[in-house]
Structures are given as structure tokens and as C-alpha cells.
Design an enzyme around this catalytic site. Structure first.
Site, PDB file in Angstrom:
ATOM      1  N   LYS A  33      73.405  24.031  24.150  1.00 59.70           N
ATOM      2  CA  LYS A  33      74.400  24.222  23.289  1.00 59.70           C
ATOM      3  C   LYS A  33      74.818  25.454  22.427  1.00 59.70           C
ATOM      4  O   LYS A  33      75.810  25.850  22.434  1.00 59.70           O
ATOM      5  CB  LYS A  33      73.626  23.176  22.023  1.00 59.70           C
TER       6      LYS A  33
ATOM      7  N   ARG B 113      73.148  14.916  14.048  1.00 62.06           N
ATOM      8  CA  ARG B 113      72.085  14.695  14.765  1.00 62.06           C
ATOM      9  C   ARG B 113      71.437  13.325  14.514  1.00 62.06           C
ATOM     10  O   ARG B 113      70.755  12.602  15.152  1.00 62.06           O
ATOM     11  CB  ARG B 113      71.018  15.467  14.464  1.00 62.06           C
TER      12      ARG B 113
ATOM     13  N   ARG C 226      61.809  30.195  27.556  1.00 62.21           N
ATOM     14  CA  ARG C 226      62.187  30.873  26.612  1.00 62.21           C
ATOM     15  C   ARG C 226      61.036  31.333  25.398  1.00 62.21           C
ATOM     16  O   ARG C 226      61.068  32.408  24.656  1.00 62.21           O
ATOM     17  CB  ARG C 226      63.486  30.001  25.771  1.00 62.21           C
TER      18      ARG C 226
ATOM     19  N   ARG D 182      60.421  31.744  18.465  1.00 61.73           N
ATOM     20  CA  ARG D 182      60.796  30.339  17.792  1.00 61.73           C
ATOM     21  C   ARG D 182      59.429  29.691  17.751  1.00 61.73           C
ATOM     22  O   ARG D 182      58.901  29.427  18.740  1.00 61.73           O
ATOM     23  CB  ARG D 182      61.914  29.671  18.528  1.00 61.73           C
TER      24      ARG D 182
ATOM     25  N   ARG E 277      60.130  17.282  20.202  1.00 67.66           N
ATOM     26  CA  ARG E 277      61.492  17.497  19.934  1.00 67.66           C
ATOM     27  C   ARG E 277      62.593  16.687  20.865  1.00 67.66           C
ATOM     28  O   ARG E 277      63.463  15.833  20.456  1.00 67.66           O
ATOM     29  CB  ARG E 277      62.222  19.004  19.974  1.00 67.66           C
TER      30      ARG E 277
HETATM   31  P1  AP5 Z   1      70.100  27.064  24.443  1.00 65.79           P
HETATM   32  O1  AP5 Z   1      71.520  27.639  24.740  1.00 65.79           O
HETATM   33  O2  AP5 Z   1      69.494  27.747  23.272  1.00 65.79           O
HETATM   34  O3  AP5 Z   1      70.006  25.265  24.333  1.00 65.79           O
HETATM   35  P2  AP5 Z   1      69.939  24.705  22.978  1.00 65.79           P
HETATM   36  O4  AP5 Z   1      70.542  23.168  23.326  1.00 65.79           O
HETATM   37  O5  AP5 Z   1      70.585  25.516  21.984  1.00 65.79           O
HETATM   38  O6  AP5 Z   1      68.603  24.652  22.472  1.00 65.79           O
HETATM   39  P3  AP5 Z   1      67.824  24.737  21.262  1.00 65.79           P
HETATM   40  O7  AP5 Z   1      66.396  24.788  21.585  1.00 65.79           O
HETATM   41  O8  AP5 Z   1      68.460  25.582  20.249  1.00 65.79           O
HETATM   42  O9  AP5 Z   1      68.098  23.291  20.716  1.00 65.79           O
HETATM   43  P4  AP5 Z   1      67.445  22.354  19.618  1.00 65.79           P
HETATM   44  O10 AP5 Z   1      68.589  21.328  19.391  1.00 65.79           O
HETATM   45  O11 AP5 Z   1      66.189  22.095  19.871  1.00 65.79           O
HETATM   46  O12 AP5 Z   1      67.374  23.669  18.311  1.00 65.79           O
HETATM   47  P5  AP5 Z   1      68.370  23.834  16.923  1.00 65.79           P
HETATM   48  O13 AP5 Z   1      68.204  25.385  16.622  1.00 65.79           O
HETATM   49  O14 AP5 Z   1      69.647  23.019  16.791  1.00 65.79           O
HETATM   50  O15 AP5 Z   1      69.382  27.274  25.836  1.00 65.79           O
HETATM   51  C1  AP5 Z   1      68.080  27.171  25.907  1.00 65.79           C
HETATM   52  C2  AP5 Z   1      67.375  27.827  26.888  1.00 65.79           C
HETATM   53  O16 AP5 Z   1      67.992  27.520  28.259  1.00 65.79           O
HETATM   54  C3  AP5 Z   1      67.694  29.301  26.889  1.00 65.79           C
HETATM   55  O17 AP5 Z   1      66.559  30.378  27.215  1.00 65.79           O
HETATM   56  C4  AP5 Z   1      68.871  29.560  27.667  1.00 65.79           C
HETATM   57  O18 AP5 Z   1      69.112  30.800  27.942  1.00 65.79           O
HETATM   58  C5  AP5 Z   1      68.674  28.712  28.742  1.00 65.79           C
HETATM   59  N1  AP5 Z   1      69.803  28.053  29.526  1.00 65.79           N
HETATM   60  C6  AP5 Z   1      71.091  27.681  28.937  1.00 65.79           C
HETATM   61  N2  AP5 Z   1      71.758  27.411  29.767  1.00 65.79           N
HETATM   62  C7  AP5 Z   1      71.333  27.325  31.038  1.00 65.79           C
HETATM   63  C8  AP5 Z   1      71.772  27.105  32.364  1.00 65.79           C
HETATM   64  N3  AP5 Z   1      72.853  26.382  32.535  1.00 65.79           N
HETATM   65  N4  AP5 Z   1      70.802  27.099  33.220  1.00 65.79           N
HETATM   66  C9  AP5 Z   1      69.530  27.534  32.991  1.00 65.79           C
HETATM   67  N5  AP5 Z   1      69.033  27.905  31.918  1.00 65.79           N
HETATM   68  C10 AP5 Z   1      69.973  27.856  30.894  1.00 65.79           C
HETATM   69  O19 AP5 Z   1      67.135  22.986  15.929  1.00 65.79           O
HETATM   70  C11 AP5 Z   1      65.895  23.431  15.589  1.00 65.79           C
HETATM   71  C12 AP5 Z   1      65.208  22.504  14.760  1.00 65.79           C
HETATM   72  O20 AP5 Z   1      65.980  22.550  13.383  1.00 65.79           O
HETATM   73  C13 AP5 Z   1      65.414  20.864  15.046  1.00 65.79           C
HETATM   74  O21 AP5 Z   1      64.345  20.538  15.703  1.00 65.79           O
HETATM   75  C14 AP5 Z   1      65.277  20.225  13.490  1.00 65.79           C
HETATM   76  O22 AP5 Z   1      63.901  20.410  13.043  1.00 65.79           O
HETATM   77  C15 AP5 Z   1      66.051  21.252  12.640  1.00 65.79           C
HETATM   78  N6  AP5 Z   1      67.513  20.917  12.846  1.00 65.79           N
HETATM   79  C16 AP5 Z   1      68.752  21.686  13.330  1.00 65.79           C
HETATM   80  N7  AP5 Z   1      69.838  20.856  13.045  1.00 65.79           N
HETATM   81  C17 AP5 Z   1      69.426  19.933  12.446  1.00 65.79           C
HETATM   82  C18 AP5 Z   1      70.081  18.682  11.944  1.00 65.79           C
HETATM   83  N8  AP5 Z   1      71.556  18.698  12.231  1.00 65.79           N
HETATM   84  N9  AP5 Z   1      69.528  17.834  11.148  1.00 65.79           N
HETATM   85  C19 AP5 Z   1      68.434  17.661  10.817  1.00 65.79           C
HETATM   86  N10 AP5 Z   1      67.393  18.783  11.520  1.00 65.79           N
HETATM   87  C20 AP5 Z   1      68.038  19.825  12.277  1.00 65.79           C
END
Ligand code: AP5
Length: 195
Positions: free
Chosen positions: A14, A89, A128, A134, A145
Site C-alpha cells: 500500500k 480498516r 523489511r 518498526r 496483524r
Molecule cells: P509496503 O509498501 O510498506 O506495504 P504496506 O501494505 O504499506 O505494509 P505496512 O506494513 O505498512 O501495512 P500495515 O497495514 O500493516 O501498516 P500501517 O502502517 O497501515 O511494503 C511492505 C514491504 O514489501 C516493503 O519492504 C516493500 O519494499 C516491499 N514491497 C512492496 N511492494 C513489493 C512488491 N511488489 N514485491 C516485493 N516487495 C514489495 O498500520 C500499522 C498499524 O497502525 C496497524 O497495525 C494498526 O495498529 C494501526 N493503524 C493504521 N491504520 C489504522 C486504522 N485505519 N485503524 C486502526 N488502526 C490503524
């Protein structure tokens, strides 16, 4: 306005794809994960509470997330559009988002659901974890997660499908190929609108 929700499990790409979408379509990027991590960095009282929840891999309460998000979104309601990354979410969050946008006569244009299998997600996040800093990138929390996504977030797919806004994107390919699939979906939508 082009208002995109980018949706998918942890590690589906994402954040990576949002950066490319922002560059191409000149949208405002609102990532609730980034916003919440900023709050943690500020070491505010609410930041400490958020940290505890994120470290366990659970979801932060809906109202708290919406409050943080709307503070930022309200400033940009006259922009080209938004990309909402990691939000909504939960079904209540999607209702809250619709209401917030409706106040400004805008709505979600499309939802991009990035599909990646669980083992690939785990492998990406473990890779990562080596240098992301993180605190939620560790094997136990990553597994949790993914479960939280399946139980609390995945049901939104049906919600957006019913609204006819859902575009599924196969996220297992190089970053550029996945981005091409996204731009194809946006192009298809825009072509449909012109008819
Ligand atoms: P990346 O692009 O970072 O993927 P992502 O889907 O953004 O992964 P996240 O870990 O950031 O998602 P998340 O939903 O757990 O975290 P968030 O910060 O939203 O890519 C991941 C890795 O893969 C990278 O190393 C990248 O280089 C690699 N990659 C990317 N594309 C690739 C490809 N095509 N091929 C190979 N490798 C690739 O949320 C964190 C926490 O915050 C949640 O757990 C929750 O506690 C809280 N939170 C956030 N939003 C909310 C909400 N709306 N409501 C409640 N709690 C929330």
C-alpha cells in the site's frame, strides 16, 4: 476529484504504491499508519496509548483514528484528490469517512484492493524488519496483524463491492508491474466515466 482508497493486508504494498500514485495523479497521501507513528514520535499521552496498541498489532480505536485523519484531510478538500492508505480498516471507519467527505460534497471514487498471499506478505515484512525500525515488524506481531486484517478489515471488500467501487489488483509482481495494473484500473474507470 480522484479519491482512492488503497486497501490490502500488511505488506501488500500500500505504502509503496501510494508513493507512485501520488506522483502520477498529484493526490494528497493520507496514511493512518504514518499519522499514528507521528503521534508516537511526539510522545504525547495519546501517542503512548497508540504505541501500546500498534506494538501488539491491534487496531487503534476508530474515533481516535478518524480524529487524527480528519484534522489533516480538512486542509486539502480543494486538492486534486486523496489517497487513503490503510484507512478505512473497519466498516464503521468507512461510514465515518463517507460522512466526513459528504460534508464537502465529495466521495470515494474507487477502492484498490491489493491481493498478496500470506506467505509472501510474511516474507516481505520479515525482510523489511531487518532495517525498518518498526516495532510491529516482528514474526509474532506480523502474524497477528495478518489475522486482524482477515477478521476486521477484509469484510470491507464486500462492502465496497456492493457499492461497485472495488478494483482487485494482483499484487504479486514487481513494483512497476503492480503499478501498471493500478494505472490500468484508474484508466478503465476514467474511460467509463466519459461514456
Ligand atoms: P509496503 O509498501 O510498506 O506495504 P504496506 O501494505 O504499506 O505494509 P505496512 O506494513 O505498512 O501495512 P500495515 O497495514 O500493516 O501498516 P500501517 O502502517 O497501515 O511494503 C511492505 C514491504 O514489501 C516493503 O519492504 C516493500 O519494499 C516491499 N514491497 C512492496 N511492494 C513489493 C512488491 N511488489 N514485491 C516485493 N516487495 C514489495 O498500520 C500499522 C498499524 O497502525 C496497524 O497495525 C494498526 O495498529 C494501526 N493503524 C493504521 N491504520 C489504522 C486504522 N485505519 N485503524 C486502526 N488502526 C490503524
Amino acid at each position: 476529484m480522484l479519491n482512492i482508497v488503497i486497501f490490502g493486508p500488511p505488506g501488500s504494498g500500500k505504502g509503496t504504491q501510494s508513493a507512485k500514485i501520488v506522483e502520477k495523479y498529484k493526490l494528497i497521501h493520507l496514511s493512518t499508519g504514518d499519522i499514528l507513528r507521528e503521534e508516537i514520535k511526539a510522545k504525547s499521552e495519546v501517542g503512548l496509548k497508540i504505541r501500546e496498541i500498534i506494538d501488539k498489532g491491534n487496531l487503534v480505536p476508530d474515533e481516535l483514528v478518524l480524529e487524527e485523519l480528519s484534522k489533516r484531510a480538512e486542509k486539502y478538500v480543494s486538492s486534486n484528490g486523496f489517497i487513503f492508505d490503510g484507512f478505512p480498516r473497519t466498516v464503521p471507519q468507512s461510514d465515518m469517512l463517507d460522512k466526513m467527505l459528504a460534508k464537502h460534497n465529495i466521495s470515494i471514487t474507487m477502492v484498490l484492493a491489493i491481493d498478496v498471499d500470506e506467505e509472501e506478505l510474511f516474507a516481505r515484512l520479515m525482510k523489511r524488519a531487518v532495517d525498518s525500525g518498526r516495532t510491529d515488524d516482528n514474526a509474532e506481531t506480523v502474524r497477528h496483524r495478518i489475522e486482524v486484517y482477515k477478521n476486521q478489515t477484509y469484510p470491507l471488500i464486500e462492502h465496497y463491492k456492493k457499492q461497485g467501487k472495488l478494483f482487485s489488483i494482483d499484487g504479486v509482481a514487481t513494483v512497476d508491474v503492480v503499478f501498471q495494473r493500478i494505472t490500468d484500473a484508474v484508466g478503465k474507470l476514467e474511460k467509463g466515466k466519459k461514456k
